[in-house]
Design a protein around this motif. Structure first.
Motif, PDB file in Angstrom:
ATOM      1  N   THR A   1       0.833  -1.210   0.000  1.00 49.68           N
ATOM      2  CA  THR A   1       0.000   0.000   0.000  1.00 49.68           C
ATOM      3  C   THR A   1       0.864   1.255   0.000  1.00 49.68           C
ATOM      4  O   THR A   1       0.524   2.245  -0.649  1.00 49.68           O
ATOM      5  CB  THR A   1      -0.942  -0.004   1.225  1.00 49.68           C
ATOM      6  N   SER A   2       1.990   1.202   0.701  1.00 47.22           N
ATOM      7  CA  SER A   2       2.864   2.381   0.746  1.00 47.22           C
ATOM      8  C   SER A   2       3.386   2.742  -0.642  1.00 47.22           C
ATOM      9  O   SER A   2       3.549   3.913  -0.960  1.00 47.22           O
ATOM     10  CB  SER A   2       4.022   2.152   1.718  1.00 47.22           C
ATOM     11  N   PHE A   3       3.614   1.744  -1.489  1.00 45.94           N
ATOM     12  CA  PHE A   3       4.088   2.027  -2.844  1.00 45.94           C
ATOM     13  C   PHE A   3       2.946   2.425  -3.773  1.00 45.94           C
ATOM     14  O   PHE A   3       3.136   3.247  -4.664  1.00 45.94           O
ATOM     15  CB  PHE A   3       4.883   0.843  -3.396  1.00 45.94           C
ATOM     16  N   VAL A   4       1.773   1.860  -3.554  1.00 44.82           N
ATOM     17  CA  VAL A   4       0.602   2.279  -4.332  1.00 44.82           C
ATOM     18  C   VAL A   4       0.307   3.749  -4.048  1.00 44.82           C
ATOM     19  O   VAL A   4      -0.095   4.507  -4.932  1.00 44.82           O
ATOM     20  CB  VAL A   4      -0.618   1.383  -4.002  1.00 44.82           C
ATOM     21  N   ALA A   5       0.556   4.165  -2.810  1.00 39.41           N
ATOM     22  CA  ALA A   5       0.302   5.543  -2.411  1.00 39.41           C
ATOM     23  C   ALA A   5       1.216   6.545  -3.120  1.00 39.41           C
ATOM     24  O   ALA A   5       0.935   7.746  -3.116  1.00 39.41           O
ATOM     25  CB  ALA A   5       0.451   5.688  -0.903  1.00 39.41           C
ATOM     26  N   LEU A   6       2.280   6.085  -3.736  1.00 38.02           N
ATOM     27  CA  LEU A   6       3.115   6.992  -4.517  1.00 38.02           C
ATOM     28  C   LEU A   6       2.340   7.548  -5.713  1.00 38.02           C
ATOM     29  O   LEU A   6       2.595   8.662  -6.164  1.00 38.02           O
ATOM     30  CB  LEU A   6       4.379   6.278  -5.008  1.00 38.02           C
TER      31      LEU A   6
END
Length: 160
Positions: free
Chosen positions: A15-20
């Motif tokens: 999720t942290s990378f999708v949030a980029l």
């Protein structure tokens, strides 16, 4: 139960990378969620004080990089403070309008309009809008690298 917790932790890291690309989602807070779940539900003794202090430091760097890269790039390319603010607001709105393209297109168009309205020079407005894109993309790149460092450090500690 342990497998479910690991699925949640990995899901938070992803999720942290999708949030980029969807800045409405919590990026660094998702990473922290994974750390906290591991610490409180799997192994409370493995993550040291040095790890937590380092993660707080990297989080501060990440948040500062995210805030300053956009405004710095707008200024570097001749944009105004208002243009930088409009770009930041447009990124958030763009995430809802046509994600993930809205977070690129809407700030670009908004900055062109605001800067042209202020300077009445299309080339200067276009240059500031390009600066907005470069700032946003470089901020995302910096954020992604810092997130990789944080997650990599986490796995390095728990696997060693």
């Amino acid at each position: 139960m342990e497998i479910l917790l690991w699925i949640i932790i990995i899901g938070l890291f992803i999720t942290s990378f999708v949030a980029l690309f969807f800045p409405v989602l919590p990026s660094v807070f998702a990473i922290w969620g994974g750390f906290i779940i591991y610490h409180f539900f799997l192994n409370s003794g493995e993550l040291t004080t040095f790890f937590w202090i380092s993660m707080v430091t990297l989080t501060a760097v990440l948040l500062l990089a995210d805030v300053f890269t956009g405004s710095l790039a707008v200024k570097q390319f001749g944009g105004s403070k208002l243009g930088g603010r409009v770009a930041a607001i447009s990124v958030i709105i763009g995430a809802f309008v046509y994600p993930p393209f809205g977070i690129l297109a809407l700030p670009f168009i908004a900055v062109i309009i605001v800067e042209y309205w202020q300077q009445e020079d299309f080339l200067s407005a276009l240059r500031a809008a390009i600066g907005t894109l470069i700032g946003f993309l470089s901020g995302r790149l910096a954020e992604g690298i810092i997130q990789l460092i944080m997650i990599g450090w986490f796995f390095l500690i728990i696997w060693s």
